[in-house]
Design an enzyme around this catalytic site. Structure first.
Site, PDB file in Angstrom:
ATOM      1  N   GLY A  40     -20.077  12.015 -18.487  1.00  0.00           N
ATOM      2  CA  GLY A  40     -18.897  11.091 -19.039  1.00  0.00           C
ATOM      3  C   GLY A  40     -17.864  11.327 -20.704  1.00  0.00           C
ATOM      4  N   GLU A  72     -22.858  13.761 -28.159  1.00  0.00           N
ATOM      5  CA  GLU A  72     -24.381  13.855 -27.701  1.00  0.00           C
ATOM      6  C   GLU A  72     -25.077  15.199 -28.320  1.00  0.00           C
ATOM      7  OE1 GLU A  72     -23.748  11.893 -23.189  1.00  0.00           O
ATOM      8  OE2 GLU A  72     -23.011  14.450 -23.565  1.00  0.00           O
TER       9      GLU A  72
END
Length: 222
Positions: free
Chosen positions: A97, A103
């Protein structure tokens, strides 16, 4: 049982890992969307959150959750996110994504990383899913040339993809990753690479994976 139903099942199981006090780290992707939906449907109180993407931030705020700047958070207890692949040693490929850099930042700040996936994401060896590499645009072609020599794979620019950081993604296809830590270090050392979507230096601590028989739990050996 459909893959969508499996995602809802594991999203519900992850609610038990939300800290009663303090900050929650929230990742991105389709399973995380289900997780955020379940927070709202079950009226779970979240004191504050840090988010890995603009989309996740918007979804959390829609549910009245205060989203904090990670710079204002010295660390926190639990980060919950999905993955594109995870091996038996808790190493992962993430970045399908295009949120891999944020992240990775959030995983580095968390005491515990809880991974939520369906059974299809469990693999013996990483690499069937193309390995994402976030790159500074001016370095793209040089990074592609270097990745080709380094990995023997086929690096391809992800067309039409600009990350939340204003960078591009190169996906490396055709890999069989037998030493994820080594490859993560080597790719991260290439000038122009922001980060690679290998999460081996900081892998998952807990894996929740959904099957037709229910949600199974794997915990990293201490």
């Amino acid at each position: 049982m459909t893959q969508d139903e499996l995602k809802v099942m594991v999203a519900k199981a992850a609610l038990d890992y939300i800290p009663k006090q303090g900050v929650l780290g929230v990742g991105s992707g389709s399973t995380v969307v289900k997780f955020i939906e379940q927070i709202g449907l079950n009226e779970i109180k979240v004191e504050g959150a840090v988010s890995s993407s603009n989309k996740t931030t918007a979804l959390l705020r829609e549910r009245g959750i205060n989203v904090l700047d990670p710079n204002s958070v010295p660390g926190y207890d639990v980060y919950i996110d999905g993955a594109d692949e995870v091996d038996p040693h808790f190493n992962m490929i993430k970045g399908g994504g295009a949120c891999l850099t944020r992240e990775k930042i959030l995983t580095s700040m968390a005491k515990k990383f809880v991974l939520i996936v369906d059974k299809s994401k469990l693999v013996d060896t990483l690499g069937k899913f193309p390995l994402p590499v976030e790159v500074i645009p001016m370095a793209r072609e040089q990074v592609i040339r270097t990745l080709k020599k380094l990995t023997g794979g086929d690096p391809v620019l992800r067309e039409g993809c600009i990350t939340d950081n204003g960078c591009e993604i190169v996906d490396v296809r055709g890999l069989s990753i037998t030493d994820p830590v080594k490859l993560e270090d080597e790719i991260n050392a290439i000038p122009g690479v922001v980060t690679v979507g290998l999460f081996a230096r900081r892998g998952a601590d807990v894996i929740l994976y959904a099957t037709e028989e229910g949600v199974k739990t794997l915990k990293r050996p201490q």
